[in-house]
Scaffold this motif. Structure first.
Motif, mmCIF file in Angstrom:
data_model
loop_
_atom_site.group_PDB
_atom_site.id
_atom_site.type_symbol
_atom_site.label_atom_id
_atom_site.label_comp_id
_atom_site.label_asym_id
_atom_site.label_seq_id
_atom_site.Cartn_x
_atom_site.Cartn_y
_atom_site.Cartn_z
ATOM 1 N N VAL A 93 -10.275 -1.822 1.819
ATOM 2 C CA VAL A 93 -9.694 -1.888 0.624
ATOM 3 C C VAL A 93 -10.041 -2.376 -0.880
ATOM 4 O O VAL A 93 -10.378 -2.777 -0.430
ATOM 5 C CB VAL A 93 -8.089 -2.280 0.929
ATOM 6 N N GLU A 94 -9.809 -1.756 -2.014
ATOM 7 C CA GLU A 94 -10.110 -2.112 -2.626
ATOM 8 C C GLU A 94 -9.495 -3.422 -2.957
ATOM 9 O O GLU A 94 -7.690 -3.434 -3.270
ATOM 10 C CB GLU A 94 -9.808 -1.096 -4.066
ATOM 11 N N ILE A 118 -6.745 -7.352 5.638
ATOM 12 C CA ILE A 118 -6.058 -6.210 4.838
ATOM 13 C C ILE A 118 -4.038 -6.802 4.673
ATOM 14 O O ILE A 118 -3.999 -7.037 3.512
ATOM 15 C CB ILE A 118 -6.214 -4.725 5.579
ATOM 16 N N ALA A 153 0.615 0.274 -1.534
ATOM 17 C CA ALA A 153 0.231 -0.646 -0.334
ATOM 18 C C ALA A 153 0.724 0.106 0.878
ATOM 19 O O ALA A 153 0.347 0.298 2.398
ATOM 20 C CB ALA A 153 0.868 -2.013 -0.416
ATOM 21 N N PHE A 192 -2.963 -7.343 0.755
ATOM 22 C CA PHE A 192 -2.414 -7.083 0.193
ATOM 23 C C PHE A 192 -0.509 -6.998 0.117
ATOM 24 O O PHE A 192 -0.086 -7.908 -1.072
ATOM 25 C CB PHE A 192 -1.015 -5.724 1.409
ATOM 26 N N ALA A 237 -1.168 2.988 1.989
ATOM 27 C CA ALA A 237 -2.238 2.673 3.075
ATOM 28 C C ALA A 237 -2.518 1.764 4.325
ATOM 29 O O ALA A 237 -3.629 2.439 5.499
ATOM 30 C CB ALA A 237 -2.902 1.725 2.060
ATOM 31 N N ARG A 289 -3.910 3.651 8.489
ATOM 32 C CA ARG A 289 -4.923 2.742 8.741
ATOM 33 C C ARG A 289 -4.536 2.146 9.925
ATOM 34 O O ARG A 289 -5.047 2.261 11.152
ATOM 35 C CB ARG A 289 -5.293 1.237 7.734
#
Length: 148
Positions: A82-83, A22, A92, A26, A95, A99
């Motif tokens: 994540v998308e 992730i 970002a 990002f 998010a 997490r």
């Protein structure tokens, strides 16, 4: 050792690898205010998470459990996906904070259970939470932009 220690190490391994993936997602896709700082910070975090994954996996192997870092094991982790695509730096950062907090909480629960069974494995899990909490602090310390 015990199945509980094996499971705790495996779950932690999968989550730390998921965080590193992730983080790279990002790193490649962020835009907006604070881009450069977050871009560079994400590289530092990913390096740390990769090192943590190695520490966890090596502990698992040392106690006779075969760690699993295959994509299917990572997909089965409890880390929310994540998308794909571009993401604003503020989004970002937010998010990633969510997490990191959730993973740290789960690892803390595991380390409490593992402590009665294997202090060395507990120490590895403590190291993981220490790093995740430090990264969470660093992300939260940055001022948030309202435009992002």
């Amino acid at each position: 050792m015990s199945a509980e220690v094996d499971q705790a190490l495996q779950a932690t391994l999968a989550e730390v690898i998921a965080l590193s993936l992730i983080g790279k997602q990002f790193h490649w896709n962020i835009y907006g205010p604070g881009f450069r700082e977050l871009h560079l910070q994400l590289d530092e975090f990913v390096d740390s998470w990769t090192n943590l994954a190695d520490t966890v996996a090596e502990r698992a192997a040392a106690i006779g459990f075969a760690p699993d870092g295959r994509p299917s094991a990572i997909e089965a982790s409890d880390v929310e996906a994540v998308e794909p695509g571009p993401i604003a730096t503020a989004a970002a950062r937010s998010a990633l904070c969510v997490r990191l907090e959730r993973v740290s909480e789960r690892v803390n629960v595991r380390l409490a259970k593992v402590g009665d069974l294997d202090l060395t494995s507990q120490d590895v899990l403590i190291e993981v939470t220490r790093e995740l909490d430090k990264h969470l602090w660093m992300l939260r310390a940055e001022p948030q932009s309202s435009s992002g």
